[in-house]
Design a protein around this motif. Structure first.
Motif, mmCIF file in Angstrom:
data_model
loop_
_atom_site.group_PDB
_atom_site.id
_atom_site.type_symbol
_atom_site.label_atom_id
_atom_site.label_comp_id
_atom_site.label_asym_id
_atom_site.label_seq_id
_atom_site.Cartn_x
_atom_site.Cartn_y
_atom_site.Cartn_z
ATOM 1 N N LEU A 43 4.375 30.721 -32.698
ATOM 2 C CA LEU A 43 4.034 30.349 -31.327
ATOM 3 C C LEU A 43 3.023 31.312 -30.723
ATOM 4 O O LEU A 43 2.141 30.902 -29.971
ATOM 5 N N ALA A 44 3.144 32.587 -31.059
ATOM 6 C CA ALA A 44 2.166 33.562 -30.581
ATOM 7 C C ALA A 44 0.792 33.279 -31.179
ATOM 8 O O ALA A 44 -0.229 33.389 -30.497
ATOM 9 N N MET A 45 0.749 32.898 -32.441
ATOM 10 C CA MET A 45 -0.524 32.584 -33.087
ATOM 11 C C MET A 45 -1.131 31.309 -32.495
ATOM 12 O O MET A 45 -2.349 31.253 -32.256
ATOM 13 N N ASP A 46 -0.303 30.300 -32.246
ATOM 14 C CA ASP A 46 -0.807 29.075 -31.612
ATOM 15 C C ASP A 46 -1.374 29.377 -30.230
ATOM 16 O O ASP A 46 -2.463 28.923 -29.879
ATOM 17 N N LEU A 87 1.636 36.296 -25.049
ATOM 18 C CA LEU A 87 2.772 36.304 -24.140
ATOM 19 C C LEU A 87 3.171 34.917 -23.653
ATOM 20 O O LEU A 87 4.347 34.674 -23.384
ATOM 21 N N LEU A 88 2.223 34.008 -23.519
ATOM 22 C CA LEU A 88 2.546 32.700 -22.955
ATOM 23 C C LEU A 88 2.746 31.604 -23.994
ATOM 24 O O LEU A 88 3.202 30.518 -23.641
ATOM 25 N N GLY A 89 2.420 31.848 -25.248
ATOM 26 C CA GLY A 89 2.606 30.822 -26.272
ATOM 27 C C GLY A 89 4.059 30.445 -26.452
ATOM 28 O O GLY A 89 4.419 29.260 -26.509
ATOM 29 N N TRP A 90 4.919 31.433 -26.508
ATOM 30 C CA TRP A 90 6.351 31.183 -26.678
ATOM 31 C C TRP A 90 6.926 30.493 -25.446
ATOM 32 O O TRP A 90 7.733 29.569 -25.559
ATOM 33 N N LEU A 91 6.520 30.934 -24.273
ATOM 34 C CA LEU A 91 7.029 30.349 -23.032
ATOM 35 C C LEU A 91 6.622 28.889 -22.903
ATOM 36 O O LEU A 91 7.435 28.033 -22.546
ATOM 37 N N ALA A 92 5.386 28.576 -23.203
ATOM 38 C CA ALA A 92 4.898 27.203 -23.077
ATOM 39 C C ALA A 92 5.602 26.267 -24.048
ATOM 40 O O ALA A 92 5.825 25.096 -23.740
ATOM 41 N N TYR A 93 5.966 26.754 -25.208
ATOM 42 C CA TYR A 93 6.656 25.919 -26.189
ATOM 43 C C TYR A 93 8.034 25.503 -25.688
ATOM 44 O O TYR A 93 8.490 24.399 -25.949
ATOM 45 N N HIS A 94 8.684 26.381 -24.954
ATOM 46 C CA HIS A 94 10.045 26.108 -24.507
ATOM 47 C C HIS A 94 10.120 25.385 -23.170
ATOM 48 O O HIS A 94 11.215 25.042 -22.732
ATOM 49 N N ILE A 95 9.007 25.145 -22.526
ATOM 50 C CA ILE A 95 8.977 24.295 -21.333
ATOM 51 C C ILE A 95 8.653 22.888 -21.819
ATOM 52 O O ILE A 95 7.584 22.642 -22.357
ATOM 53 N N HIS A 96 9.572 21.965 -21.630
ATOM 54 C CA HIS A 96 9.441 20.647 -22.252
ATOM 55 C C HIS A 96 8.499 19.707 -21.504
ATOM 56 O O HIS A 96 8.067 18.710 -22.057
ATOM 57 N N ASN A 97 8.190 19.997 -20.263
ATOM 58 C CA ASN A 97 7.287 19.158 -19.490
ATOM 59 C C ASN A 97 5.892 19.785 -19.511
ATOM 60 O O ASN A 97 5.707 20.894 -19.006
ATOM 61 N N PRO A 98 4.885 19.102 -20.073
ATOM 62 C CA PRO A 98 3.548 19.703 -20.149
ATOM 63 C C PRO A 98 2.926 19.998 -18.789
ATOM 64 O O PRO A 98 2.186 20.963 -18.643
#
Length: 133
Positions: A43-46, A87-98
């Motif tokens: 997720l950090a790499m994405d 820092l935000l890659g992991w957070l964005a993955y776990h928020i289900h609403n884009p």
């Protein structure tokens, strides 16, 4: 020059990370769970790839429009892209609403961009001291 450029660069990079990484989460099987669980490193790499692309495109546009020197603006884009993406890659993955991920990550990206600029450049002069290093 103040930290507006850094804040806007972080806002755009964070928004792109929020939308694109959150859309990765929507690919799931019939039960609503992800097909394969993603690790923090993936997720950090994405997030890093998305944030660097967005930050460099933003930096190119800023240099084209306001005729600022290339090296300091692209160095700031690199620093802001790395911090925002990791820092935000992991957070964005776990928020289900884009849409929600866009708003949350854009605001956090703006805060991170401003923080990076204040750390690197101090309170006064966003682009003068980075190019001198």
């Amino acid at each position: 020059m103040n930290t507006r450029i850094c804040t806007r660069m972080g806002l755009i990079a964070g928004g792109f990370v929020g939308v694109l990484v959150s859309l990765v989460n929507t690919q799931s099987n019939c039960c609503g769970t992800p097909v394969f669980p993603a690790t923090f490193a993936q997720l950090a790499m994405d997030g890093l790839v998305v944030a660097l692309i967005a930050a460099f495109l933003t930096a190119a546009f800023i240099c084209l429009v306001s005729h600022l020197p290339l090296k300091p603006v692209f160095l700031l884009a690199l620093y802001i892209g790395v911090v925002t993406g990791v820092l935000l890659g992991w957070l964005a993955y776990h928020i289900h609403n884009p849409g929600l991920a866009l708003v949350v990550c854009a605001y956090l990206g703006a805060a991170l961009g401003s923080l990076v600029c204040r750390i690197l450049c101090g309170d006064a002069g966003a682009l003068r001291t980075v190019g001198a290093r």
